[in-house]
Design a protein around this motif. Structure first.
Motif, PDB file in Angstrom:
ATOM      1  N   ASP A 219       0.843  -1.202   0.000  1.00 55.45           N
ATOM      2  CA  ASP A 219       0.000   0.000   0.000  1.00 55.45           C
ATOM      3  C   ASP A 219       0.879   1.253   0.000  1.00 55.45           C
ATOM      4  O   ASP A 219       0.587   2.234  -0.693  1.00 55.45           O
ATOM      5  CB  ASP A 219      -0.951   0.015   1.202  1.00 55.45           C
ATOM      6  CG  ASP A 219      -1.920  -1.159   1.159  1.00 55.45           C
ATOM      7  OD1 ASP A 219      -2.153  -1.678   0.046  1.00 55.45           O
ATOM      8  OD2 ASP A 219      -2.415  -1.573   2.227  1.00 55.45           O
ATOM      9  N   SER A 220       1.997   1.215   0.765  1.00 51.58           N
ATOM     10  CA  SER A 220       2.916   2.371   0.769  1.00 51.58           C
ATOM     11  C   SER A 220       3.495   2.599  -0.622  1.00 51.58           C
ATOM     12  O   SER A 220       3.622   3.744  -1.059  1.00 51.58           O
ATOM     13  CB  SER A 220       4.116   2.145   1.675  1.00 51.58           C
ATOM     14  OG  SER A 220       3.731   2.022   2.965  1.00 51.58           O
ATOM     15  N   ILE A 221       3.866   1.507  -1.318  1.00 57.07           N
ATOM     16  CA  ILE A 221       4.406   1.674  -2.685  1.00 57.07           C
ATOM     17  C   ILE A 221       3.359   2.372  -3.557  1.00 57.07           C
ATOM     18  O   ILE A 221       3.680   3.263  -4.343  1.00 57.07           O
ATOM     19  CB  ILE A 221       4.847   0.315  -3.286  1.00 57.07           C
ATOM     20  CG1 ILE A 221       6.054  -0.222  -2.510  1.00 57.07           C
ATOM     21  CG2 ILE A 221       5.172   0.455  -4.781  1.00 57.07           C
ATOM     22  CD1 ILE A 221       6.526  -1.604  -2.925  1.00 57.07           C
ATOM     23  N   GLY A 222       2.085   1.971  -3.384  1.00 53.19           N
ATOM     24  CA  GLY A 222       1.010   2.622  -4.139  1.00 53.19           C
ATOM     25  C   GLY A 222       0.958   4.116  -3.840  1.00 53.19           C
ATOM     26  O   GLY A 222       0.836   4.950  -4.752  1.00 53.19           O
ATOM     27  N   GLU A 223       1.089   4.481  -2.543  1.00 52.83           N
ATOM     28  CA  GLU A 223       1.030   5.912  -2.165  1.00 52.83           C
ATOM     29  C   GLU A 223       2.258   6.659  -2.693  1.00 52.83           C
ATOM     30  O   GLU A 223       2.148   7.772  -3.207  1.00 52.83           O
ATOM     31  CB  GLU A 223       0.952   6.050  -0.635  1.00 52.83           C
ATOM     32  CG  GLU A 223      -0.436   5.721  -0.103  1.00 52.83           C
ATOM     33  CD  GLU A 223      -0.406   5.254   1.364  1.00 52.83           C
ATOM     34  OE1 GLU A 223       0.561   5.591   2.086  1.00 52.83           O
ATOM     35  OE2 GLU A 223      -1.348   4.547   1.766  1.00 52.83           O
ATOM     36  N   ILE A 224       3.432   6.028  -2.581  1.00 49.61           N
ATOM     37  CA  ILE A 224       4.668   6.683  -3.062  1.00 49.61           C
ATOM     38  C   ILE A 224       4.584   6.872  -4.587  1.00 49.61           C
ATOM     39  O   ILE A 224       4.985   7.907  -5.125  1.00 49.61           O
ATOM     40  CB  ILE A 224       5.908   5.827  -2.695  1.00 49.61           C
ATOM     41  CG1 ILE A 224       6.059   5.716  -1.183  1.00 49.61           C
ATOM     42  CG2 ILE A 224       7.169   6.402  -3.334  1.00 49.61           C
ATOM     43  CD1 ILE A 224       6.962   4.560  -0.737  1.00 49.61           C
ATOM     44  N   THR A 225       4.033   5.887  -5.274  1.00 45.77           N
ATOM     45  CA  THR A 225       3.899   5.990  -6.741  1.00 45.77           C
ATOM     46  C   THR A 225       3.003   7.168  -7.102  1.00 45.77           C
ATOM     47  O   THR A 225       3.303   7.926  -8.038  1.00 45.77           O
ATOM     48  CB  THR A 225       3.352   4.664  -7.321  1.00 45.77           C
ATOM     49  OG1 THR A 225       4.267   3.625  -6.982  1.00 45.77           O
ATOM     50  CG2 THR A 225       3.179   4.733  -8.833  1.00 45.77           C
ATOM     51  N   ALA A 226       1.924   7.347  -6.345  1.00 46.31           N
ATOM     52  CA  ALA A 226       1.014   8.478  -6.622  1.00 46.31           C
ATOM     53  C   ALA A 226       1.759   9.806  -6.463  1.00 46.31           C
ATOM     54  O   ALA A 226       1.637  10.712  -7.301  1.00 46.31           O
ATOM     55  CB  ALA A 226      -0.192   8.415  -5.694  1.00 46.31           C
ATOM     56  N   VAL A 227       2.596   9.920  -5.421  1.00 50.74           N
ATOM     57  CA  VAL A 227       3.373  11.150  -5.204  1.00 50.74           C
ATOM     58  C   VAL A 227       4.435  11.294  -6.305  1.00 50.74           C
ATOM     59  O   VAL A 227       4.637  12.375  -6.874  1.00 50.74           O
ATOM     60  CB  VAL A 227       4.042  11.109  -3.796  1.00 50.74           C
ATOM     61  CG1 VAL A 227       4.978  12.280  -3.589  1.00 50.74           C
ATOM     62  CG2 VAL A 227       2.978  11.076  -2.709  1.00 50.74           C
TER      63      VAL A 227
END
Ligand code: PMV
Length: 321
Positions: A219-227
């Motif tokens: 989930d963190s990778i998903g959030e970092i990708t969005a940023v």
């Protein structure tokens, strides 16, 4: 005779998390695969009869040709590291599709090539493949693959695949860089250890089923990708690099890095905006985003890996003849 060329790829953000529905961003690299097609008395690759076990991608691409076409001979040349997670089978499939269509005088476009190559990858990988490598090789530039595209991505096509787990669908989009974005270079470092994507994906699945807390890394990778995507679309390269570093930390927490990848990544950090493993992990390649590509390549080679410098923004597939 006809000839086409298709580039390889590197994943900037989102590997592994994309398997769980998060976006992944890949960029086309300078190196790639050329495929030339000419008339022949039998189907052949590099002067030897085409063996469908050794060349499942070509077999699949040929199966979508007009009935009665061929037989033809393929000549293949590649500037990619092999079995390194640079998308060589995707580039081969895209270039073969375009060269075959051009040779028989049938029109085709990059989306057809991406779709046909995706089916070839799925055929060769027991029915499981995301369209990331094939779409990036066909379209070039920066490509986002996701179950739902973020607003800064321009939708290019929808992709679907019937798998043993049911129908999977993706949206494929591109990110346009602003004019005068002055991108840094990419440097890839190949450990020399091939890594098996299927095995690494299965390892992550096992890890999160035995320890549900690790799901938060995806989930963190998903959030970092969005940023990272916001930074990429506005060419804020330092922020792109920071997102790459942050992605790597999460990939490492998922046991996807190796001591050799860690050594390479830490050796280039002082000269890079960001660096991370790229692709499946467990070997394969690392990548760095840098304004000092020669120095980074030197560090990679000093540590015993093979370096490849690439510009950041590269054309997609092209018919050459
Ligand atoms: O093996 P590569 O470099 O194409 O990377 C695979 C990326 C994964 O997210 C691990 C798998 C996938 O299907 O997207």
């Amino acid at each position: 005779m006809a000839e086409a060329r298709a580039p390889g790829k590197a994943i900037l953000f989102g590997e592994h998390a994309v398997v769980y529905g998060h976006p992944a961003v890949a960029v086309a690299i300078e190196a790639g695969v050329n495929v030339a097609v000419s008339n022949n008395k039998e189907w052949a690759v590099e002067g030897r009869p085409l063996d469908s076990v050794r060349h499942p991608h070509l077999k699949s691409i040929i199966s979508r040709m007009r009935r009665g076409s061929g037989p033809f001979s393929f000549q293949i040349s590649s500037t990619l590291f092999s079995a390194a997670g640079q998308g060589s089978s995707a580039a081969l499939s895209v270039a073969a599709h375009l060269a075959l269509r051009s040779h028989i005088g049938e029109s085709s476009n990059l989306i057809d090539a991406a779709r046909s190559a995706h089916l070839a990858e799925a055929y060769a990988q027991s029915g499981r493949a995301s369209p990331t490598d094939t779409a990036t090789s066909a379209l070039g530039g920066c490509v986002v693959v996701s179950s739902s595209l973020p607003p800064m991505a321009k939708h290019v096509f929808g992709s679907e695949l019937e798998t043993s787990e049911g129908l999977r669908t993706w949206d494929v989009g591109t990110i346009e860089l602003p004019i005068d974005s002055d991108p840094p270079y990419l440097v890839l470092g190949f450990t020399g250890n091939p890594s098996k994507t299927g095995k690494m994906v299965a390892m992550v699945a096992d890890l999160i089923s035995s320890n549900s807390e690790r799901k938060s890394d995806l989930d963190s990778i998903g959030e970092i990708t969005a940023v990272g995507l916001v930074a990429l679309a506005s060419a804020e390269w330092e922020a792109v690099g920071m997102a790459m570093d942050a992605c790597h930390d999460r990939l490492e927490a998922l046991n996807l890095s190796t001591p050799f990848l860690e050594k390479l990544i830490s050796s280039v950090r002082p000269y890079s905006l960001g660096s991370k493993l790229t692709g499946a992990g467990g070997g394969g390649c690392m990548m760095a985003l840098t304004r000092d590509p020669e120095r980074v390549a030197q560090m990679i080679e000093l540590h015993g890996a093979r370096a490849m410098i690439s510009s950041f923004y590269n054309e997609g597939a092209q018919i050459l003849i």
